[in-house]
Design a protein around this motif. Sequence first.
Motif, mmCIF file in Angstrom:
data_model
loop_
_atom_site.group_PDB
_atom_site.id
_atom_site.type_symbol
_atom_site.label_atom_id
_atom_site.label_comp_id
_atom_site.label_asym_id
_atom_site.label_seq_id
_atom_site.Cartn_x
_atom_site.Cartn_y
_atom_site.Cartn_z
ATOM 1 N N THR A 87 -31.204 -18.983 -15.937
ATOM 2 C CA THR A 87 -33.295 -18.640 -16.463
ATOM 3 C C THR A 87 -33.613 -18.575 -15.185
ATOM 4 O O THR A 87 -34.769 -18.614 -15.865
ATOM 5 N N ALA A 88 -33.896 -20.156 -15.148
ATOM 6 C CA ALA A 88 -35.258 -19.924 -14.182
ATOM 7 C C ALA A 88 -35.206 -19.881 -12.969
ATOM 8 O O ALA A 88 -35.944 -19.166 -12.818
ATOM 9 N N SER A 91 -36.420 -15.812 -14.286
ATOM 10 C CA SER A 91 -37.642 -16.363 -14.687
ATOM 11 C C SER A 91 -38.078 -16.023 -13.117
ATOM 12 O O SER A 91 -39.297 -15.903 -13.272
ATOM 13 N N PHE A 92 -37.886 -16.530 -12.104
ATOM 14 C CA PHE A 92 -38.741 -16.641 -10.954
ATOM 15 C C PHE A 92 -38.609 -15.227 -10.559
ATOM 16 O O PHE A 92 -39.352 -14.638 -10.069
ATOM 17 N N GLY A 153 -33.985 -15.038 -18.598
ATOM 18 C CA GLY A 153 -35.229 -15.143 -17.773
ATOM 19 C C GLY A 153 -36.037 -13.965 -17.260
ATOM 20 O O GLY A 153 -37.219 -14.104 -17.397
ATOM 21 N N THR A 189 -30.925 -25.115 -24.987
ATOM 22 C CA THR A 189 -31.371 -23.809 -24.051
ATOM 23 C C THR A 189 -32.928 -23.912 -24.951
ATOM 24 O O THR A 189 -34.597 -24.475 -24.430
ATOM 25 N N THR A 192 -35.120 -28.210 -24.405
ATOM 26 C CA THR A 192 -35.678 -27.063 -22.834
ATOM 27 C C THR A 192 -37.171 -26.133 -22.894
ATOM 28 O O THR A 192 -38.111 -26.916 -22.329
ATOM 29 N N GLY A 193 -36.719 -25.116 -23.188
ATOM 30 C CA GLY A 193 -38.148 -23.761 -23.364
ATOM 31 C C GLY A 193 -39.084 -24.555 -24.018
ATOM 32 O O GLY A 193 -40.215 -24.855 -23.572
ATOM 33 N N SER A 196 -40.927 -27.612 -22.442
ATOM 34 C CA SER A 196 -41.852 -26.987 -21.376
ATOM 35 C C SER A 196 -42.759 -25.823 -21.678
ATOM 36 O O SER A 196 -44.174 -26.476 -21.130
#
Length: 259
Positions: A87-88, A91-92, A153, A189, A192-193, A196
Amino acid sequence: MELFDFIICFIAGIAAGLGTGFAGMSAAAAISPMLITFLGMPAYEAVGIALASDVLASGVSAYTYGKNKNLDIKNGVVMMVFVLIFTAIGSFVSSKVPNSTMGSFSVVMTMLLGVKFIVKPVMTTKESMDALDARQKVLRSVFTGCLIGFICGFVGAGGGMMMLLVLTTVLGYELKTAVGTSVFVMSFTALTGAVSHFAIDGMPNIFCLVVCVLSTFLWARIAAKIANKASAETLNRITGIILIVIGAAILAVNISRNL
């Protein structure tokens, strides 16, 4: 205005809770567009509230499915790790790509998946599911975790829907175990989201947060209890209808936002 806010948040929670408990969908799919459209809430804040709502709703759903032996924790943990990592990465990559119409991807796929469950229901049994090689299950969990995570992501939505699709097709799960495993992964998940989002943007509107969390939790609990008692054929139909209705509702909300 608080009464209007309450009504919108409660209705959003109903849609999110039913989608989570019955179909393993992310609460963000229903809550975010409603808060943004009807309450004029900033998108980042709305997503944070949706993710926070997802934590308890997915958690109580996972507990209910697990209690009824419809949860694969071992492979779910493997999948969760790779979902979080990719996902990270997704997202990037998404941040480097120009804006496109990818946002409509999850809505269309949600509706198509709903039609699929009605027209071609998942009738896999636990016996045939358990017959799969354990090593193959782990390898497939890694692969699907990478795929789901990257898509989530990159697109920014569709996690629960994608998980349900790959668990029933790629991993050959029967529907109840697929939903149970999906909400198990999503509870972590989403946590975590949410953490953040709140760490970056600060706490959201507390009133909306509380109403959304409680409403989603309540309806997810009700839906999960009903789903675990339903037959496979009935659950396929309910899941299909829920996915189509939520997909159509989100599409209508998105259209009204652009008018």
